[in-house]
Write a protein that holds these residues in place. Structure first.
Motif, PDB file in Angstrom:
ATOM      1  N   ALA A 115      -7.746  -3.058  -3.902  1.00 49.19           N
ATOM      2  CA  ALA A 115      -8.944  -4.234  -3.498  1.00 49.19           C
ATOM      3  C   ALA A 115      -9.016  -4.378  -1.795  1.00 49.19           C
ATOM      4  O   ALA A 115     -10.210  -4.385  -1.331  1.00 49.19           O
ATOM      5  N   VAL A 116      -8.005  -4.076  -1.232  1.00 52.46           N
ATOM      6  CA  VAL A 116      -7.949  -4.128   0.046  1.00 52.46           C
ATOM      7  C   VAL A 116      -8.255  -2.657   0.982  1.00 52.46           C
ATOM      8  O   VAL A 116      -9.072  -2.306   1.524  1.00 52.46           O
ATOM      9  N   TYR A 117      -7.665  -1.357   0.140  1.00 49.12           N
ATOM     10  CA  TYR A 117      -7.663  -0.243   0.960  1.00 49.12           C
ATOM     11  C   TYR A 117      -7.946   1.088   0.235  1.00 49.12           C
ATOM     12  O   TYR A 117      -7.581   2.183   0.563  1.00 49.12           O
ATOM     13  N   HIS A 118      -8.777   0.761  -0.865  1.00 51.05           N
ATOM     14  CA  HIS A 118      -9.184   1.848  -1.675  1.00 51.05           C
ATOM     15  C   HIS A 118     -10.064   3.016  -1.005  1.00 51.05           C
ATOM     16  O   HIS A 118      -9.721   4.157  -1.196  1.00 51.05           O
ATOM     17  N   GLN A 119     -10.904   2.524  -0.156  1.00 54.49           N
ATOM     18  CA  GLN A 119     -11.697   3.421   0.660  1.00 54.49           C
ATOM     19  C   GLN A 119     -10.801   4.323   1.574  1.00 54.49           C
ATOM     20  O   GLN A 119     -11.317   5.030   2.288  1.00 54.49           O
ATOM     21  N   TYR A 120      -9.755   3.821   1.922  1.00 59.40           N
ATOM     22  CA  TYR A 120      -9.003   4.343   2.855  1.00 59.40           C
ATOM     23  C   TYR A 120      -7.721   5.195   2.419  1.00 59.40           C
ATOM     24  O   TYR A 120      -6.987   5.924   3.183  1.00 59.40           O
ATOM     25  N   SER A 121      -7.714   5.424   0.945  1.00 60.08           N
ATOM     26  CA  SER A 121      -6.441   6.119   0.496  1.00 60.08           C
ATOM     27  C   SER A 121      -6.867   6.744  -0.981  1.00 60.08           C
ATOM     28  O   SER A 121      -7.697   6.175  -1.479  1.00 60.08           O
ATOM     29  N   ILE A 122      -6.011   7.566  -1.192  1.00 59.23           N
ATOM     30  CA  ILE A 122      -5.905   8.164  -2.901  1.00 59.23           C
ATOM     31  C   ILE A 122      -4.736   7.485  -3.429  1.00 59.23           C
ATOM     32  O   ILE A 122      -3.793   7.842  -3.008  1.00 59.23           O
ATOM     33  N   THR A 123      -5.167   6.909  -4.613  1.00 58.50           N
ATOM     34  CA  THR A 123      -3.992   6.686  -5.458  1.00 58.50           C
ATOM     35  C   THR A 123      -4.188   7.491  -6.800  1.00 58.50           C
ATOM     36  O   THR A 123      -5.141   7.620  -7.329  1.00 58.50           O
ATOM     37  N   TYR A 124      -2.799   7.671  -7.390  1.00 58.88           N
ATOM     38  CA  TYR A 124      -2.999   8.433  -8.316  1.00 58.88           C
ATOM     39  C   TYR A 124      -1.754   8.196  -9.239  1.00 58.88           C
ATOM     40  O   TYR A 124      -0.663   7.585  -8.925  1.00 58.88           O
ATOM     41  N   GLY A 125      -1.621   8.475 -10.455  1.00 66.15           N
ATOM     42  CA  GLY A 125      -0.270   8.511 -11.314  1.00 66.15           C
ATOM     43  C   GLY A 125      -0.090   7.360 -12.365  1.00 66.15           C
ATOM     44  O   GLY A 125      -0.828   6.177 -11.892  1.00 66.15           O
ATOM     45  N   ASN A 126       0.554   7.454 -13.309  1.00 66.83           N
ATOM     46  CA  ASN A 126       0.934   6.619 -14.169  1.00 66.83           C
ATOM     47  C   ASN A 126       2.086   7.203 -15.198  1.00 66.83           C
ATOM     48  O   ASN A 126       2.230   8.373 -15.037  1.00 66.83           O
ATOM     49  N   TYR A 127       2.762   6.525 -15.757  1.00 67.89           N
ATOM     50  CA  TYR A 127       3.765   7.013 -16.760  1.00 67.89           C
ATOM     51  C   TYR A 127       2.961   7.152 -18.195  1.00 67.89           C
ATOM     52  O   TYR A 127       3.717   7.347 -19.340  1.00 67.89           O
ATOM     53  N   SER A 128       1.823   7.185 -18.554  1.00 68.59           N
ATOM     54  CA  SER A 128       1.119   7.353 -19.756  1.00 68.59           C
ATOM     55  C   SER A 128       1.382   8.616 -20.475  1.00 68.59           C
ATOM     56  O   SER A 128       1.165   9.708 -19.760  1.00 68.59           O
ATOM     57  N   SER A 129       2.219   8.643 -21.449  1.00 75.44           N
ATOM     58  CA  SER A 129       2.586   9.542 -22.271  1.00 75.44           C
ATOM     59  C   SER A 129       2.406   9.461 -23.742  1.00 75.44           C
ATOM     60  O   SER A 129       2.502   8.229 -24.249  1.00 75.44           O
ATOM     61  N   LEU A 130       2.273  10.404 -24.335  1.00 73.65           N
ATOM     62  CA  LEU A 130       2.314  10.437 -25.836  1.00 73.65           C
ATOM     63  C   LEU A 130       3.467  10.864 -26.484  1.00 73.65           C
ATOM     64  O   LEU A 130       3.516  10.907 -27.631  1.00 73.65           O
ATOM     65  N   LEU A 131       4.489  11.288 -25.708  1.00 74.61           N
ATOM     66  CA  LEU A 131       5.572  11.810 -26.004  1.00 74.61           C
ATOM     67  C   LEU A 131       7.075  11.171 -25.661  1.00 74.61           C
ATOM     68  O   LEU A 131       6.861  10.305 -24.630  1.00 74.61           O
TER      69      LEU A 131
END
Length: 784
Positions: free
Chosen positions: A564-580
């Motif tokens: 909400a503060v810095y989205h246009q200034y940085s790239i965020t990625y990742g989660n633990y989302s897994s089916l295994l």
């Protein structure tokens, strides 16, 4: 005479009367002195003639202090006359000072001072001075505080300096300290802990804790930015933040007292310097009020944060990010040898038809979490590794390699051979700072000090080999966006707290990049997210999207505070989302290895996977899947199709979901239902371990609203419902800076199509979201 009259300045009418008598009656000097002395004595004894409160106000916020001792007695939002403090509780000290470093030292506050003075240089500024404290060692101590109101804003800036020539050293300065925050009824606490989290009824939650001290406390850095919001949507909110552009370590906390009021503290931590007798806060704290919610608080903070060096020099905003990173449509987070990492990534890239990148753990030759930094050579051998990486790059698949940027296993041969303990972080008692992360081997790892040339050179050498020799496309620097306190006085940094950790991280990344050709287009990514790291890291791993997977159900709910503060200034990625079920490192003890590695999770948890992916999509993150295997495309077709769908839609809407600025969502009715979620070791499965199942109520539709650089507005929507969901919402063009007429388009898996045209200030959107559908509804001027 001037000196005498200065002490009765607050009773100016009496002073002028005395002067008048002097002139008219031509009194002798001695009689004048006696008259002034009597008048001053009368004033000091008769407090009824003194002001009841010291008040500063700017039409938005007012602060009141006790004129006898400087206690804070009122914090009020002027616009709605809402008093934040419990008026039945006497005022309390706006600061505390802890002396000595061992935690058992003396605490002094305004009650310890025998002399208190104040002045108001102007209507918006208050100077407070406390002197002559109790105790022989504190008699020459002096505390000066300056509180200034910002023009036309409900914000106050707080500064403090302490002169303490005594034998005991200052260990903590708690300032501001705002006690007596009353209960408004419905209440929320929002904190940028990593990505961000929010809690309803924090007082109730604190009262239910078993600890004697009922406190929530967070450290910055660790908090991704310096802002905390405590608010009631229908009443008013408390806004606490800090304007520290130099990234000093500090703590923020809320404590529940015995009267059920909350005490806000910002704890400032001077470096250890026995010769120092003076400390001045090198930044301003902010205390304010606001009406709204956590998004309102982010808007207040963004106004300041977006003007700071970390935003101006952000690698993303300055187009220093490698093109392949911006173009990444999906990350695969797999572990182990190249056959278990690069081969599944190639499979998913072929299905998606868009760029896929790899986030690669357990490539290294050492055991994970206890063998660092003996990463090289890779466990599958140098030639095999380089060949696999090179072949993947020909297919357009880039890889960033895990390399923890501070840990050294204390049982490794290199720990002894390189005398690494000399360069490790030291605790205040002189011991090496260690922690046991590996629950299977129980071998500890030490934190290495970034403030030493030895460690920066060591890590730079490893990164250089990984990129230049082993052809990796970048490094994931685990445990970044944090700062430690090192008490080794032989290291090249101030002792104890400070801002040297961050400063040395910037030096480390510069050192790494200087040894790698720009044409290599390497990426440096880090764990969590941190505002000050944006000029030095290309991407931030934000795992709180999957909070339930590693923490189960709790009172805290994840929110995109950082975005909400810095989205246009940085790239965020990742989660633990897994089916295994997570894998197990082949270099760990065999007796703990699961009988069936990478076994599929029960289908009852499939909706959890969809929820995590939907959050990532609407919150503007690059999608990620952990532990992907090609057979999932058929055995979990619905879930993999959803992942592919959101990745394709996102790729068509990058002006919002990659480059856009966070906006408040319109009012949307979000259907919800109860479903099961799993909590399981997020890094590694082990023999006999069972999934812990929880059941909770979660949304079936997720939304995120974004403003493109050209001011177009897009609302990302994702449904994880099993049925069609009717959506009807409206937006006001003035609220989103939209023109009075234009077109509404829908971007989905079928492309981009005109939904309808609009005219007027109020736009009504009426649409159906099909099961598992993801789209972006965009509002633009004209028929583009």
């Amino acid at each position: 005479m001037y000196i005498i009259f200065k002490h009765v300045d607050s009773i100016r009418p009496l002073k002028y009367i005395i002067l008048y008598i002097m002139i008219i009656n031509k009194l002798r000097l001695i009689r004048c002195l006696i008259a002034v002395f009597l008048a001053s004595s009368l004033y000091s004894c008769n407090y009824s003639v003194s002001p009841e409160s010291i008040v500063i106000e700017n039409g938005k916020i007012s602060l009141s202090f006790n004129p006898q001792n400087g206690s804070l007695t009122s914090l009020k939002n002027v616009e709605n006359s809402y008093e934040m403090l419990n008026d039945s509780i006497p005022g309390s000290s706006p600061w505390e000072i802890k002396l000595d470093l061992n935690g058992s030292g003396q605490i002094i506050d305004n009650r310890s001072a025998k002399i208190f003075k104040y002045s108001k240089p102007d209507p918006s500024t208050l100077l407070l001075v406390w002197k002559k404290f109790e105790g022989a060692d504190n008699r020459k101590t002096e505390v000066n505080a300056t509180i200034t109101l910002e023009n036309n804003k409900p914000l106050s800036l707080w500064k403090i300096s302490v002169k303490h020539p005594g034998k005991k050293q200052i260990s903590e300065i708690i300032f501001p300290r705002i006690a007596g925050l009353k209960d408004p009824g419905e209440e929320y606490l929002a904190v940028p802990q990593w990505m961000g989290q929010i809690m309803k009824d924090p007082r109730k939650r604190l009262s239910e804790t078993e600890s004697q001290t009922k406190r929530y406390e967070w450290t910055y850095p660790g908090l991704s930015l310096q802002c905390i919001a405590l608010y009631s949507p229908g009443e008013c909110g408390f806004y606490g933040s800090c304007r520290d552009s130099l990234v000093y370590i500090k703590n923020f906390s809320f404590t529940l007292d015995t009267l059920k009021t909350l005490v806000y503290r910002m704890t400032n931590l001077p470096s250890v310097d026995p010769s120092s007798t003076f400390y001045e806060l090198p930044y301003s704290a902010v205390v304010g009020t606001f009406r709204g919610d956590w998004i309102t608080a982010t808007e207040i903070y963004r106004e300041w944060g977006s003007t700071q060096k970390w935003a101006r020099d952000s690698r993303f905003i300055n187009k220093k990010i490698p093109e392949w990173l911006e173009n990444t449509a999906l990350w695969v987070w797999n572990r182990g040898r190249s056959g278990n990492v690069l081969t599944p990534a190639a499979d998913l890239k072929e299905r998606l038809g868009l760029p896929v990148s790899v986030f690669w753990h357990w490539w290294h030759g050492c055991s994970y979490d206890d063998g660092f930094p003996e990463y090289l050579p890779p466990r599958e051998g140098k030639d095999s590794f380089i060949s696999a990486v090179s072949e993947a790059q020909k297919k357009g698949i880039r890889s960033i390699l895990y390399m923890n940027q501070r840990l050294w296993g204390t049982t490794t041969a290199s720990w002894e051979n390189e005398n690494a303990s000399v360069w490790a972080v030291k605790n205040i008692d002189g011991s090496v700072n260690t922690h046991t992360y590996n629950i299977f081997t129980n071998k500890p790892a030490a934190s290495m000090c970034l403030g030493t040339h030895f460690w920066k050179d060591k890590y730079t050498s490893l990164a250089d080999s990984a990129v230049n020799q082993y052809k990796a496309n970048g490094i994931y620097m685990d445990q970044a966006c944090l700062a430690l306190k090192c008490y080794d006085s032989n290291h090249e940094h101030p002792t104890g707290p400070g801002n040297y950790w961050f400063n040395n991280f910037s030096l480390l990344t510069g050192q790494i990049r200087s040894g790698i050709p720009e044409t290599s287009q390497i990426v440096l990514a880090g764990e969590g997210c941190g505002e000050a790291w944006m000029p030095y890291l290309d991407a931030f791993l934000t795992l709180a999207v999957s909070k339930e997977r590693y923490a189960g159900l709790s009172a805290w709910e994840t929110i995109p505070f950082f975005q909400a503060v810095y989205h246009q200034y940085s790239i965020t990625y990742g989660n633990y989302s897994s089916l295994l079920i997570p894998p197990y490192d082949e270099l760990w003890p065999k007796e703990y290895a699961p009988e069936k590695p990478l076994e599929m999770l029960d289908k009852q948890f499939n909706k959890q996977f969809l929820m995590e992916q939907a959050r990532s999509f609407v919150w503007g993150m690059q999608p990620t899947i952990a532990n992907y295997q090609s057979f999932l495309a058929s055995t979990r077709k619905k879930e993999i199709d959803f992942l592919i769908n959101i990745s394709k839609v996102r790729d068509q809407a990058l002006k919002y979901l990659l480059y856009g600025k966070f906006l408040r969502n319109p009012e949307i009715n979000y259907p919800a239902e109860d479903f099961n979620i799993s909590r399981l070791s997020i890094y590694a499965g082990k023999q006999g371990e069972s999934v812990t199942a929880f059941r909770g109520k979660f949304h079936l539709i997720y939304a995120g609203t974004w403003q493109a650089p050209n001011n177009d507005v897009g609302i990302a929507l994702a449904s994880i419902s099993d049925k069609s969901e009717k959506l009807k919402f409206k937006i006001n063009t003035d609220d989103y800076n939209l023109p009075g007429s234009g077109g509404i388009f829908v971007i989905n898996k079928n492309g981009r199509n005109l939904l309808k045209e609009y005219t007027g200030n109020e736009i009504v959107v009426d649409m159906i979201l099909e099961p598992g559908e993801a789209c972006v509804v965009e509002f633009i001027s004209g028929k583009q």
